[in-house]
Design a protein around this motif. Structure first.
Motif, short mmCIF file in Angstrom:
data_model
loop_
_atom_site.label_atom_id
_atom_site.label_comp_id
_atom_site.label_asym_id
_atom_site.label_seq_id
_atom_site.Cartn_x
_atom_site.Cartn_y
_atom_site.Cartn_z
N VAL A 223 0.85 -1.20 0.00
CA VAL A 223 0.00 0.00 0.00
C VAL A 223 0.89 1.25 0.00
O VAL A 223 0.61 2.23 -0.71
CB VAL A 223 -0.95 -0.01 1.22
N GLU A 224 1.98 1.21 0.75
CA GLU A 224 2.89 2.36 0.83
C GLU A 224 3.45 2.70 -0.56
O GLU A 224 3.46 3.88 -0.97
CB GLU A 224 4.02 2.01 1.80
N LYS A 225 3.90 1.70 -1.28
CA LYS A 225 4.45 1.94 -2.63
C LYS A 225 3.36 2.39 -3.60
O LYS A 225 3.60 3.25 -4.45
CB LYS A 225 5.15 0.69 -3.16
N ALA A 226 2.18 1.80 -3.47
CA ALA A 226 1.07 2.19 -4.36
C ALA A 226 0.70 3.66 -4.14
O ALA A 226 0.48 4.41 -5.09
CB ALA A 226 -0.13 1.29 -4.11
N GLU A 227 0.66 4.06 -2.87
CA GLU A 227 0.32 5.47 -2.57
C GLU A 227 1.38 6.41 -3.12
O GLU A 227 1.08 7.51 -3.60
CB GLU A 227 0.15 5.66 -1.06
N LYS A 228 2.64 5.96 -3.07
CA LYS A 228 3.72 6.79 -3.61
C LYS A 228 3.62 6.87 -5.15
O LYS A 228 3.73 7.95 -5.74
CB LYS A 228 5.07 6.20 -3.19
N HIS A 229 3.41 5.73 -5.76
CA HIS A 229 3.30 5.68 -7.23
C HIS A 229 2.18 6.60 -7.73
O HIS A 229 2.34 7.32 -8.71
CB HIS A 229 3.05 4.25 -7.67
N TYR A 230 1.05 6.55 -7.03
CA TYR A 230 -0.12 7.32 -7.48
C TYR A 230 -0.30 8.62 -6.68
O TYR A 230 -1.41 9.14 -6.61
CB TYR A 230 -1.38 6.47 -7.37
N SER A 231 0.79 9.15 -6.09
CA SER A 231 0.67 10.32 -5.21
C SER A 231 0.03 11.53 -5.90
O SER A 231 -0.65 12.33 -5.26
CB SER A 231 2.04 10.70 -4.61
N VAL A 232 0.20 11.64 -7.23
CA VAL A 232 -0.40 12.77 -7.95
C VAL A 232 -1.93 12.72 -7.88
O VAL A 232 -2.59 13.74 -8.04
CB VAL A 232 0.14 12.80 -9.41
N HIS A 233 -2.48 11.54 -7.63
CA HIS A 233 -3.95 11.40 -7.55
C HIS A 233 -4.46 11.45 -6.11
O HIS A 233 -5.67 11.32 -5.89
CB HIS A 233 -4.39 10.09 -8.20
N ASN A 234 -3.55 11.61 -5.14
CA ASN A 234 -3.97 11.65 -3.73
C ASN A 234 -4.96 12.80 -3.53
O ASN A 234 -4.69 13.92 -3.96
CB ASN A 234 -2.73 11.83 -2.83
N GLY A 235 -6.09 12.53 -2.91
CA GLY A 235 -7.11 13.56 -2.69
C GLY A 235 -8.25 13.46 -3.70
O GLY A 235 -9.32 14.02 -3.47
N LYS A 236 -8.02 12.74 -4.80
CA LYS A 236 -9.10 12.58 -5.79
C LYS A 236 -10.07 11.50 -5.29
O LYS A 236 -9.69 10.61 -4.53
CB LYS A 236 -8.53 12.21 -7.17
#
Ligand code: CMP
Length: 149
Positions: free
Chosen positions: A44-57
């Motif tokens: 989950v940590e790596k997935a959140e980093k990979h998709y960090s540009v979408h965080n908050g969407k």
């Protein structure tokens, strides 16, 4: 002409639907050089980093939960203008709108289970590839047939 590297992921739906060979075949036929490849289950940590540009969407939580739900294939491919070349092979984000002949256009009918991810810029590649690969895992070698493409 710019020789670039790009990061490609075959998502859990692509792996489970046995589309790994089909995707690799299309990359190879185009003349892209695969320089790194592995199967892995993303944390989950790596997935959140990979998709960090979408965080908050609104779709961020589902996106992370989906990409961590099963094995993925991660690849680094190199070639002339490989970032835009691979995005062209991949097709539009929403499989229901992607053009026939593209990977998503041929194999996906949704925006979330859309088979594949590919870097959309040099900046994205530089952010993304260290999440999946250590530097020595990206191999520096020649296929020997580059002049044929
Ligand atoms: P990908 O290229 O992996 O980059 C981000 C992903 O978010 C995208 O492919 C889609 O699979 C997923 N996604 C899910 N919902 C949406 C949405 N509403 N808009 C854009 N991307 C979405």
């Amino acid at each position: 002409m710019a020789v670039e590297k790009t990061l490609i992921l075959i998502k859990p739906d692509g792996v489970k639907r046995r589309l790994t060979g089909e995707v690799i075949k299309r990359l190879e036929q185009k003349g892209l050089n695969i320089k790194g490849l592995k199967m892995m289950k993303l944390s989950v940590e790596k997935a959140e980093k990979h998709y960090s540009v979408h965080n908050g969407k609104p779709f961020f939580k589902d996106l992370v939960s989906y990409i961590t739900s099963g094995p993925i294939i991660a690849m680094v491919a190199q070639g002339n203008n490989s970032i835009s070349v691979v995005r062209g092979l991949v097709g539009a984000t929403d499989g229901s709108k992607a053009a026939p002949g593209t990977i998503r256009g041929d194999f996906s009918i949704s925006i979330d289970k859309n088979i594949i991810h590919a870097s959309d810029s040099v900046e994205s590649f530089n952010h993304e590839y260290p999440i999946f690969f250590e530097e020595p895992e990206i191999l520096d070698f020649s296929y020997g047939d580059e002049k044929l493409f």
